[in-house]
Structure formats: structure tokens, C-alpha cells
Design a protein around this motif. Sequence first.
Motif, PDB file in Angstrom:
ATOM      1  N   UNK A 131      34.098 -41.036  52.735  1.00 32.55           N
ATOM      2  CA  UNK A 131      32.678 -41.019  52.374  1.00 32.55           C
ATOM      3  C   UNK A 131      32.305 -42.176  51.459  1.00 32.55           C
ATOM      4  N   UNK A 132      33.298 -42.963  51.033  1.00 34.52           N
ATOM      5  CA  UNK A 132      33.007 -44.098  50.171  1.00 34.52           C
ATOM      6  C   UNK A 132      34.208 -45.012  50.053  1.00 34.52           C
ATOM      7  N   UNK A 133      33.958 -46.279  49.717  1.00 36.17           N
ATOM      8  CA  UNK A 133      35.023 -47.271  49.562  1.00 36.17           C
ATOM      9  C   UNK A 133      34.780 -48.077  48.299  1.00 36.17           C
ATOM     10  N   UNK A 134      35.859 -48.314  47.550  1.00 38.04           N
ATOM     11  CA  UNK A 134      35.794 -49.132  46.346  1.00 38.04           C
ATOM     12  C   UNK A 134      37.118 -49.885  46.235  1.00 38.04           C
ATOM     13  N   UNK A 135      37.142 -51.103  46.729  1.00 35.29           N
ATOM     14  CA  UNK A 135      38.373 -51.885  46.724  1.00 35.29           C
ATOM     15  C   UNK A 135      39.457 -51.213  47.541  1.00 35.29           C
ATOM     16  N   UNK A 136      40.592 -50.946  46.901  1.00 37.90           N
ATOM     17  CA  UNK A 136      41.717 -50.305  47.582  1.00 37.90           C
ATOM     18  C   UNK A 136      41.666 -48.781  47.530  1.00 37.90           C
ATOM     19  N   UNK A 137      40.576 -48.224  47.060  1.00 36.12           N
ATOM     20  CA  UNK A 137      40.424 -46.771  46.952  1.00 36.12           C
ATOM     21  C   UNK A 137      39.376 -46.269  47.928  1.00 36.12           C
ATOM     22  N   UNK A 138      39.593 -45.081  48.440  1.00 41.11           N
ATOM     23  CA  UNK A 138      38.639 -44.436  49.329  1.00 41.11           C
ATOM     24  C   UNK A 138      38.312 -43.067  48.776  1.00 41.11           C
ATOM     25  N   UNK A 139      37.035 -42.733  48.795  1.00 35.08           N
ATOM     26  CA  UNK A 139      36.575 -41.391  48.426  1.00 35.08           C
ATOM     27  C   UNK A 139      36.569 -40.611  49.731  1.00 35.08           C
ATOM     28  N   UNK A 140      37.314 -39.517  49.755  1.00 31.13           N
ATOM     29  CA  UNK A 140      37.499 -38.755  50.990  1.00 31.13           C
ATOM     30  C   UNK A 140      37.080 -37.310  50.777  1.00 31.13           C
TER      31      UNK A 140
END
Length: 71
Positions: free
Chosen positions: A22-31
Amino acid sequence: MREPGAYVAHTGTDVYGPGKVIGADGEWRRVRFVHFVASIAVRDLRTASAEEKEQVTAWLKQKSARHGGRW
């Protein structure tokens, strides 16, 4: 593959269940997993199988029907 809207699963554990990015921030993903919403490193995600994708879409439809809005 792991951009918002992609269906994924955790590579190391199935405790979260499958999920949808549901979201992306650099090497992290909000799932939004079936059991949790979490921020997970890209390296710890894999593409969901067809069965896992079906499980997530059914769960999302159920939540949307019950609570309305976008899940």
C-alpha cells in the motif's frame, strides 16, 4: 513487482499471511497483510502465489463490503 498494488508475502514467516503493498519508501514497503499492517524491507518480500493473491483479494472484498471504503 513490489510497488503499491502488488500482492506479496513475507519470505521468512507466514505469520502475517499474504498481503498487498500500500506504500513505498526507499527500500521499505508498507504492506496490508491479512492479519497486520507492517513496514517490511523489500528484501524480505516475495511475489505472492496465485492462491495467496486470491486469499488477499477475497479478504479485501469482504472488508470493503462490511466496512465500506478502500481497503
